[in-house]
Write an enzyme that holds these catalytic residues in place. Structure first.
Site, PDB file in Angstrom:
ATOM      1  N   LYS A  49      -0.414   4.892   4.555  1.00 54.56           N
ATOM      2  CA  LYS A  49      -1.335   3.986   5.252  1.00 54.56           C
ATOM      3  C   LYS A  49      -0.837   3.746   6.671  1.00 54.56           C
ATOM      4  CE  LYS A  49      -3.725  -0.465   4.850  1.00 54.56           C
ATOM      5  NZ  LYS A  49      -5.045   0.147   5.154  1.00 54.56           N
ATOM      6  N   HIS A  62       0.835  -1.199   0.000  1.00 57.04           N
ATOM      7  CA  HIS A  62       0.000   0.000   0.000  1.00 57.04           C
ATOM      8  C   HIS A  62       0.872   1.253   0.000  1.00 57.04           C
ATOM      9  CE1 HIS A  62      -3.263  -2.746   1.145  1.00 57.04           C
ATOM     10  NE2 HIS A  62      -4.077  -1.795   0.725  1.00 57.04           N
TER      11      HIS A  62
END
Length: 245
Positions: A139, A135
């Site tokens: 995040k 990600h």
């Protein structure tokens, strides 16, 4: 034509909240009636909605569940990173109102969940299991909720639990235990979300991969879930229920 389903969006200023707002503009039967974020009063906004979508923060779980419970509004939760206690709060709330908790609202990812279960059942105990997720660098939680769900599916099929999860490896760790499920989190750049499940045994390897290039797919899925859950009986649902998987 006036939209028939009114949505209260919690976490409206976040990345997913903004994506949901954009996706809702193309919906005829659904509209965002109110948007709340950090510091806003949910209690004041919830009276003018038919369903609540929550993409805020795990720390807001208790408050959001309590408010929806008091008002009798169905709740769609896309927030990840909940503690065991917060998950118990969600489960308790779902005994009185319909609650949909999903690690991922993408149709493709939920298909990956289904395929992962089927592959684990077909391949049996002779394959090593690994989950890799990537990600964007901003995040906050790791592993992702989707990676956790993939690992849970593998554990359910094998009759294992979280004690068998290995979050990364370092040092002289010895041979890999047969019943270990490896989970690895990568954080880099602006990656929206990549997930891979690896089944490996001597002589062959199967990899199931989903890559998301836009949050739009998650936003559309969340709105689909919101439309689906209105009028459903009290229970804890997931996206596989919405898709009939």
């Amino acid at each position: 034509m006036k939209a028939s389903i009114r949505v209260l969006l919690i976490g409206a200023a976040g990345r997913m909240g903004q994506a949901i707002s954009r996706a809702a503009e193309a919906q005829k039967e659904l509209a965002i009636s109110a948007r709340c974020d950090l510091g806003d009063s949910i209690e004041e906004a919830i009276g003018n909605c038919d369903v609540v979508i929550d993409f805020s923060h795990a720390d807001a779980t208790e408050q959001n569940c309590a408010t929806c419970l008091t008002s009798g509004k169905p709740l769609v939760i896309g927030t990840t990173g909940q503690s065991a206690e917060q998950l118990r709060t969600i489960e308790k709330t779902a005994k009185s109102i319909p609650v949909l908790l999903a690690a991922n609202f993408s149709v493709g990812v939920n298909t990956l969940f289904w395929l992962t279960r089927k592959a684990a059942e077909m391949l049996g105990d002779g394959f090593d299991l690994e989950v890799i997720e990537t990600h964007h660098r901003l995040k906050k939680d790791a592993p992702s909720g989707t990676a956790k769900r993939l690992a849970q599916i593998l554990a359910e099929v094998r009759g294992l639990d979280e004690k068998n999860f290995a979050h990364g490896r370092e040092g002289l760790i010895g041979e890999r235990p047969q019943n270990e499920i490896g989970i690895h989190s990568l954080r880099a750049g602006d990656v929206v979300g990549d997930h891979t499940v690896i089944f490996a045994t001597p002589g062959e390897r199967l990899e199931l991969t989903h890559k998301a290039s836009s949050r739009e797919t998650f936003a559309v899925g969340a709105l689909r879930a919101a439309k689906w859950i209105v009028g459903k009986p009290a229970r804890l649902y997931d996206m596989e229920d919405v898709l009939g998987l």
